[in-house]
Scaffold this active site. Structure first.
Site, PDB file in Angstrom:
ATOM      1  N   GLY A  14      39.397  35.447  35.227  1.00 19.94           N
ATOM      2  CA  GLY A  14      40.332  36.483  35.667  1.00 19.94           C
ATOM      3  C   GLY A  14      40.582  36.558  37.161  1.00 19.94           C
ATOM      4  O   GLY A  14      40.892  37.630  37.682  1.00 19.94           O
ATOM      5  N   MET A  92      44.021  31.424  26.813  1.00 18.57           N
ATOM      6  CA  MET A  92      43.869  30.081  26.254  1.00 18.57           C
ATOM      7  C   MET A  92      44.223  29.994  24.768  1.00 18.57           C
ATOM      8  O   MET A  92      43.673  29.174  24.049  1.00 18.57           O
ATOM      9  CB  MET A  92      42.438  29.577  26.493  1.00 18.57           C
ATOM     10  CG  MET A  92      42.056  29.483  27.956  1.00 18.57           C
ATOM     11  SD  MET A  92      43.200  28.451  28.916  1.00 18.57           S
ATOM     12  CE  MET A  92      42.660  26.821  28.386  1.00 18.57           C
ATOM     13  N   ILE A  94      47.403  29.491  21.937  1.00 11.55           N
ATOM     14  CA  ILE A  94      48.811  29.161  21.696  1.00 11.55           C
ATOM     15  C   ILE A  94      49.446  30.350  20.979  1.00 11.55           C
ATOM     16  O   ILE A  94      48.911  30.844  19.987  1.00 11.55           O
ATOM     17  CB  ILE A  94      48.927  27.921  20.776  1.00 11.55           C
ATOM     18  CG1 ILE A  94      48.168  26.737  21.390  1.00 11.55           C
ATOM     19  CG2 ILE A  94      50.375  27.595  20.456  1.00 11.55           C
ATOM     20  CD1 ILE A  94      48.937  25.929  22.381  1.00 11.55           C
ATOM     21  N   ASN A 109      53.939  33.220  32.743  1.00 10.33           N
ATOM     22  CA  ASN A 109      52.661  32.487  32.731  1.00 10.33           C
ATOM     23  C   ASN A 109      52.476  31.820  34.078  1.00 10.33           C
ATOM     24  O   ASN A 109      53.445  31.508  34.768  1.00 10.33           O
ATOM     25  CB  ASN A 109      52.716  31.425  31.629  1.00 10.33           C
ATOM     26  CG  ASN A 109      51.450  30.582  31.559  1.00 10.33           C
ATOM     27  OD1 ASN A 109      50.339  31.118  31.570  1.00 10.33           O
ATOM     28  ND2 ASN A 109      51.595  29.269  31.516  1.00 10.33           N
ATOM     29  N   HIS A 111      50.747  28.345  35.657  1.00  7.29           N
ATOM     30  CA  HIS A 111      50.236  27.037  35.240  1.00  7.29           C
ATOM     31  C   HIS A 111      49.839  26.252  36.497  1.00  7.29           C
ATOM     32  O   HIS A 111      50.594  26.230  37.469  1.00  7.29           O
ATOM     33  CB  HIS A 111      51.322  26.287  34.456  1.00  7.29           C
ATOM     34  CG  HIS A 111      50.867  24.956  33.983  1.00  7.29           C
ATOM     35  ND1 HIS A 111      49.996  24.806  32.918  1.00  7.29           N
ATOM     36  CD2 HIS A 111      51.118  23.705  34.440  1.00  7.29           C
ATOM     37  CE1 HIS A 111      49.746  23.520  32.736  1.00  7.29           C
ATOM     38  NE2 HIS A 111      50.414  22.830  33.648  1.00  7.29           N
ATOM     39  N   GLU A 176      47.695  29.849  43.657  1.00  6.98           N
ATOM     40  CA  GLU A 176      48.030  30.681  42.490  1.00  6.98           C
ATOM     41  C   GLU A 176      47.939  32.160  42.846  1.00  6.98           C
ATOM     42  O   GLU A 176      48.769  32.972  42.417  1.00  6.98           O
ATOM     43  CB  GLU A 176      47.075  30.378  41.331  1.00  6.98           C
ATOM     44  CG  GLU A 176      47.234  28.974  40.765  1.00  6.98           C
ATOM     45  CD  GLU A 176      46.327  28.732  39.568  1.00  6.98           C
ATOM     46  OE1 GLU A 176      46.172  29.636  38.736  1.00  6.98           O
ATOM     47  OE2 GLU A 176      45.767  27.624  39.461  1.00  6.98           O
TER      48      GLU A 176
HETATM   49  C1  GRF Z   1      44.330  29.186  36.297  1.00  3.75           C
HETATM   50  O1  GRF Z   1      44.154  27.936  36.902  1.00  3.75           O
HETATM   51  C2  GRF Z   1      45.688  29.282  35.654  1.00  3.75           C
HETATM   52  O2  GRF Z   1      46.662  28.572  36.341  1.00  3.75           O
HETATM   53  C3  GRF Z   1      45.456  28.662  34.305  1.00  3.75           C
HETATM   54  O3  GRF Z   1      44.181  29.092  33.934  1.00  3.75           O
HETATM   55  C4  GRF Z   1      43.412  29.364  35.096  1.00  3.75           C
HETATM   56  C5  GRF Z   1      42.930  30.784  34.972  1.00  3.75           C
HETATM   57  O4  GRF Z   1      42.036  31.140  35.999  1.00  3.75           O
HETATM   58  N1  GRF Z   1      46.508  29.040  33.390  1.00  3.75           N
HETATM   59  P1  GRF Z   1      41.625  32.650  36.209  1.00  3.75           P
HETATM   60  O5  GRF Z   1      41.026  33.133  34.889  1.00  3.75           O
HETATM   61  O6  GRF Z   1      42.844  33.420  36.562  1.00  3.75           O
HETATM   62  O7  GRF Z   1      40.602  32.645  37.299  1.00  3.75           O
END
Ligand code: GRF
Length: 216
Positions: A14, A92, A94, A109, A111, A176
């Site tokens: 998270g 995680m 689908i 989302n 990615h 991110e």
């Molecule tokens: C991140 O790298 C995101 O891009 C991918 O899953 C990871 C989640 O990390 N979808 P976190 O749980 O937000 O630390």
């Protein structure tokens, strides 16, 4: 404009959720996280949400016979909380086409690649194997095909010599944590619309591009 009510779906640590929580403390983001849902009871993100005083719920996918049943419960709880925008943040599972259709243009989302390159898993190892010089992340609307959909924000970081999947992942993760809050703010302030399956920003100074230098 009233603050946008956001539901965040997680499965793990998270850190992106944390970035969104912090962004929502700034009134300029114009968003409020009203619910954090996890399919895993031990997701670290649940602790982060609880510490921030945000309601949480666990929906264990193993308790449902099929994906439609699980997604139905997700949908029910999101609606009950009054969620207007769903943010997938390391979720995680689908999702079914029906759920995605129900939340079309209201679900985004993050990615860890510069889409459309490296959809799916192990993005950093694959990028290093290809010898790319730029990596990054993408915030996009969700469509039924995995890791596709109109792109809202991308952040790029350099690949540096000696990078491993872990060092590159850490650099991208920092990107991110900037890209997701920016995308949320753009949406919550009404500055993004989808036209011809492209996310259009309103042309004011904030763009959907972040370039980070190696020291960031
Ligand atoms: C991140 O790298 C995101 O891009 C991918 O899953 C990871 C989640 O990390 N979808 P976190 O749980 O937000 O630390």
């Amino acid at each position: 404009m009233a603050a946008l009510k956001v539901g965040v779906l997680i499965s793990g640590r998270g850190s992106n959720l944390q970035a969104l929580i912090e962004a929502c403390r700034d009134p300029a983001t114009n968003a409020r996280i009203v619910l954090v849902l996890s399919n895993k009871a031990d997701a670290g993100g649940l602790v982060r949400a609880a510490e921030a005083g945000i309601p949480t719920a666990v929906i264990d996918h193993k308790a449902y016979e099929n994906r439609a049943g699980f997604d139905g419960e997700l949908d029910r709880q999101l609606k009950a909380a009054g969620v207007e925008l769903v943010c997938l943040a390391g979720f995680m599972r689908i999702l079914t086409d029906g759920f995605i259709a129900a939340w079309r243009n209201r679900m985004i989302n993050i990615h860890p690649s510069l889409l459309p390159a490296y959809r799916g898993l192990d993005t950093h190892a694959r990028a290093l194997a290809d010898g790319v010089k730029l990596a990054g992340c993408t915030v996009h609307y969700v469509r039924p095909e995995l890791d596709t959909g109109p792109i809202i924000v991308q952040a790029a970081v350099p690949v540096v010599s000696g990078d491993t999947p872990e060092t590159l992942a850490a650099r991208v993760l920092a990107a991110e944590h900037r890209a997701y809050p920016l995308a949320l703010r753009l949406l919550a302030t009404g500055r993004v619309k989808v036209e011809d399956e492209k996310a259009i920003l309103d042309g004011r100074p904030v763009s959907g591009t972040i370039l980070m230098n190696p020291s960031e």
